[in-house]
Design an enzyme around this catalytic site. Structure first.
Site, PDB file in Angstrom:
ATOM      1  N   GLY A 254      77.857  67.503 -53.755  1.00  0.00           N
ATOM      2  CA  GLY A 254      77.525  68.154 -55.014  1.00  0.00           C
ATOM      3  C   GLY A 254      78.688  68.710 -55.789  1.00  0.00           C
ATOM      4  N   GLU A 475      65.458  93.517 -41.966  1.00  0.00           N
ATOM      5  CA  GLU A 475      66.383  93.390 -43.090  1.00  0.00           C
ATOM      6  C   GLU A 475      67.197  94.666 -43.282  1.00  0.00           C
ATOM      7  OE1 GLU A 475      66.929  90.617 -44.330  1.00  0.00           O
ATOM      8  OE2 GLU A 475      65.207  89.572 -43.478  1.00  0.00           O
TER       9      GLU A 475
END
Length: 697
Positions: A254, A475
């Protein structure tokens, strides 16, 4: 008439040839097979219907009755199944028998009296006609009447037998050709060795130039010499210089390797052959080498031109690899033919060979030697300045809002390749159109970045309160451990909103653009990665499957430290580089003993246990902040830098997390108790950690 209409008519008049507009060439609508079928049908019709004569067909019982009455003069038995005969003149003249009557035919002429007297019938298999005629002749002689003359013959239908043999053969050949055409248009026998390269017209409507390739300044400088050579080859050959025969573009997926090759063709204004490495290899032996020869033959005819081979590692892998699993002789033959063609190529022809790969380590050394692909150009991921240029290219066709700041977007997307930035711009435009907006706003770009990084937000996904609490503490553990370590990337966003295929929560970081990592930096990153699992264990006393990706990452990093980077005192300063130098043979022939393998496993476990204890100490010291951050996550679901600073306090190492550098002072003033604006800074940034997965390992 307006000026635009006059200009259009003038342009159309200039483009029209002097002899009038050219009509498109019409190809024959019928193939040769259709003509052949029509010819055979006419031939069969002629033999079956036109070669016969007009005779009356009577029933067999009526035929026997005519014989008994003396109306039959002659009989011929054909193949013991068919009877052809002739009536007497008296029977026809007196109308005692029925005969056919037709008009004069131009093809077969008039109907003669001889033809009128003929008849045919079909003989049953169980009737002995010969005995019947012999008995009748004896009675006729005794009574003095005319007898019946009869004969027998065997008739061979050669045309029917010919059709019996030829028709199945024609059917098989037609079926074979039909199947070949259905499999692939280029799978015909005569075209099996033709190359599948696509010829792009560099001067066409879709011409690509260096202006369409943002960033990549160093790479464009390298290939500018190739463009100059194609435009003016005498400039180099006059002094005896030779341009490199092959240019290899190396870089992650990419990053614009194919686009840069198209830009080279567009700038030079020459034909551009594009082909994939896998297009050379086919199920038939020798096809790959034949396609290589055909490709280079066409290139010589259209010189000056460019041959671009994308993903050349499909045919350019080192020969001799995978011996334990069996070598691919066809691929090696294709590579050998490519090496021969490149070695014998004359650069004076003006043909440049370009190739692209993201695996240069697996290419055959003979392919990289001087005289073949002797120049390698690195196409790396863009830095912040280059990302800004890429955003300008991909947003020039978008209607942007007044609040869109491309510099901020470039700062929010570190590590993004050009294709990912193009995807962000397209997703932002689609999101704005979905909401019915008149322009693409900054909010749309931020949501698009989140979508590209973590996947689609699942607002309607039902998660139990217990699982939601586990994800929040998980988290929060990542964020707190990373916040208080020196070499970790700044946390800019924490979310417990489900995204993607199986992501229940994720943390985003703003990674620095660095190329070297110390041992301490790797240990800090491993400590941050395992912080989520340790937080679960510390708060709930049990662990879940959500840390699968974290464990994979720290295990990979620990093995790399010991095996590749020589960061273990017990193993020593060695690098086995299992993923690069040895390739497939590393799984069968490891370059170390069993004792060393056991020592490597022990060191990996030791490193992981150390970072685990380190993360536990940090979370135990910051237990109050862990609880506060988890509660805020359960309340708001998404936290930005402002929320993190309010809960965790000043970051002891490094700058405050800000993607654009404009909110650093504001966040610092927040810790001093000074008033700030009410707008929260929640700029998303690419994560260095994949979202937590709810799937079991």
């Amino acid at each position: 008439m307006s000026q635009n209409e006059r200009d259009s008519l003038e342009l159309e008049r200039k483009n029209t040839p002097p002899d009038g507009p050219r009509l498109p060439e019409r190809r024959p609508r019928f193939s040769v097979w259709i003509y052949l079928a029509i010819f055979l049908a006419l031939l069969v019709h002629f033999f079956l219907f036109w070669t016969g004569t007009d005779t009356s067909t009577i029933e067999y019982s009526q035929f026997l009755e005519y014989v008994e009455k003396g109306y039959v003069e002659r009989v011929e038995i054909v193949n013991d199944t068919k009877v052809q005969g002739r009536f007497t003149e008296a029977a026809v003249r007196e109308g005692l028998v029925s005969v056919p009557v037709r008009q004069t035919d131009l093809l077969r002429g008039a109907q003669t009296p001889e033809l009128i007297r003929r008849f045919t019938t079909t003989k049953p298999a169980d009737h002995d006609l010969t005995s019947f005629l012999l008995a009748y002749n004896e009675r006729a002689r005794a009574e003095g009447r005319p007898t019946v003359q009869f004969t027998a013959r065997i008739e061979e239908n050669w045309f029917g037998g010919l059709l019996t043999w030829i028709f199945p053969l024609i059917l098989i050949v037609a079926l074979w050709v039909f199947l070949l055409r259905r499999m692939s248009p280029s799978s015909q026998v005569l075209n099996i060795g033709k190359n599948r390269a696509i010829l792009y017209d560099a001067m066409g409507d879709h011409r690509v130039t260096f202006k369409d390739v943002a960033g990549l300044d160093e790479a464009k400088e390298e290939v500018a010499e190739i463009v100059e050579f194609l435009k003016n080859p005498k400039k180099f050959t006059r002094l005896g210089g030779k341009l490199p025969k092959g240019v290899l573009l190396v870089g992650p997926p990419g990053t614009g390797k194919t686009l840069l090759a198209k830009a080279v063709a567009g700038e030079a204004g020459v034909p551009f052959f594009s082909i994939s490495g896998s297009d050379f290899v086919e199920m038939f032996v020798g096809v790959g080498a034949a396609r290589v020869r055909d490709l280079f033959r066409q290139a010589k005819e259209k010189a000056p031109c460019i041959i671009f081979i994308d993903e050349i590692d499909a045919i350019g892998r080192s020969r001799g690899r995978g011996i334990m699993m069996g070598a691919n002789d066809e691929r090696e033959n294709t590579l050998n033919q490519l090496l021969v063609e490149m070695d014998g190529f004359n650069t004076d022809k003006g043909v440049i060979i370009m190739a692209a790969t993201n695996r240069p380590d697996v290419l055959d050394p003979a392919l990289l030697r001087p005289g073949r692909f002797d120049r390698q150009i690195l196409i790396d991921k863009p830095d912040r300045r280059e990302r800004l240029e890429i955003f300008k290219v991909h947003t020039r066709d978008l209607i942007l809002g007044d609040d869109v700041d491309l510099e901020v977007l470039a700062g929010q997307t570190p590590g993004f390749a050009g294709a990912e930035i193009a995807n962000v711009c397209n997703e932002a435009a689609l999101l704005a159109a979905r909401k019915g907006k008149e322009a693409v706003e900054m909010e749309d770009f931020e949501q698009a970045i989140d979508r590209v990084i973590a996947g689609l937000e699942k607002k309607n996904k039902i998660i139990s309160p217990e699982e939601r609490e586990i994800v929040a503490y998980h988290e929060a553990g990542h964020a707190i451990v990373g916040w208080f370590l020196r070499y970790t990337d700044p946390v800019v966003k924490v979310s417990i909103v489900p995204r993607g295929l199986a992501a229940l929560g994720y943390a985003q970081y703003l990674p620095e653009e660095r190329y070297l990592y110390t041992k301490e930096a790797l240990l800090d990153r491993m400590t941050m990665a395992i912080g989520g699992r340790v937080a679960e264990e510390l708060v709930f006393g049990r662990i879940s499957t959500g840390a699968q990706n974290d464990l994979e990452r720290i295990t990979r990093m620990a093995y790399a430290m010991v095996v590749d980077y020589g960061m273990s005192e017990r193993v020593g300063y060695v690098s086995f580089n299992l993923s690069g130098q040895y390739g497939e043979q590393a799984f069968f022939d490891k370059p170390y003993s069993e004792e060393t393998a056991r020592l490597i496993d022990e060191e990996v476990r030791r490193i992981i246990n150390e970072v685990r204890e380190r993360a536990r100490r940090i979370l135990e010291e910051k237990r109050d902040k862990l609880e506060a951050l988890a509660r805020r996550l359960l309340e708001k679901e998404v936290l930005g830098p402002r929320d993190l600073v309010e809960i965790l306090g000043p970051r002891p190492y490094g700058d405050y997390p800000s993607p654009n550098g404009k909110d650093v002072e504001e966040l610092k003033d927040l810790q001093k108790g000074e008033p700030t604006s009410s707008s929260a800074v929640e700029a998303p940034a690419p994560q260095t950690e994949r979202p937590e997965s709810s799937s079991a390992p």
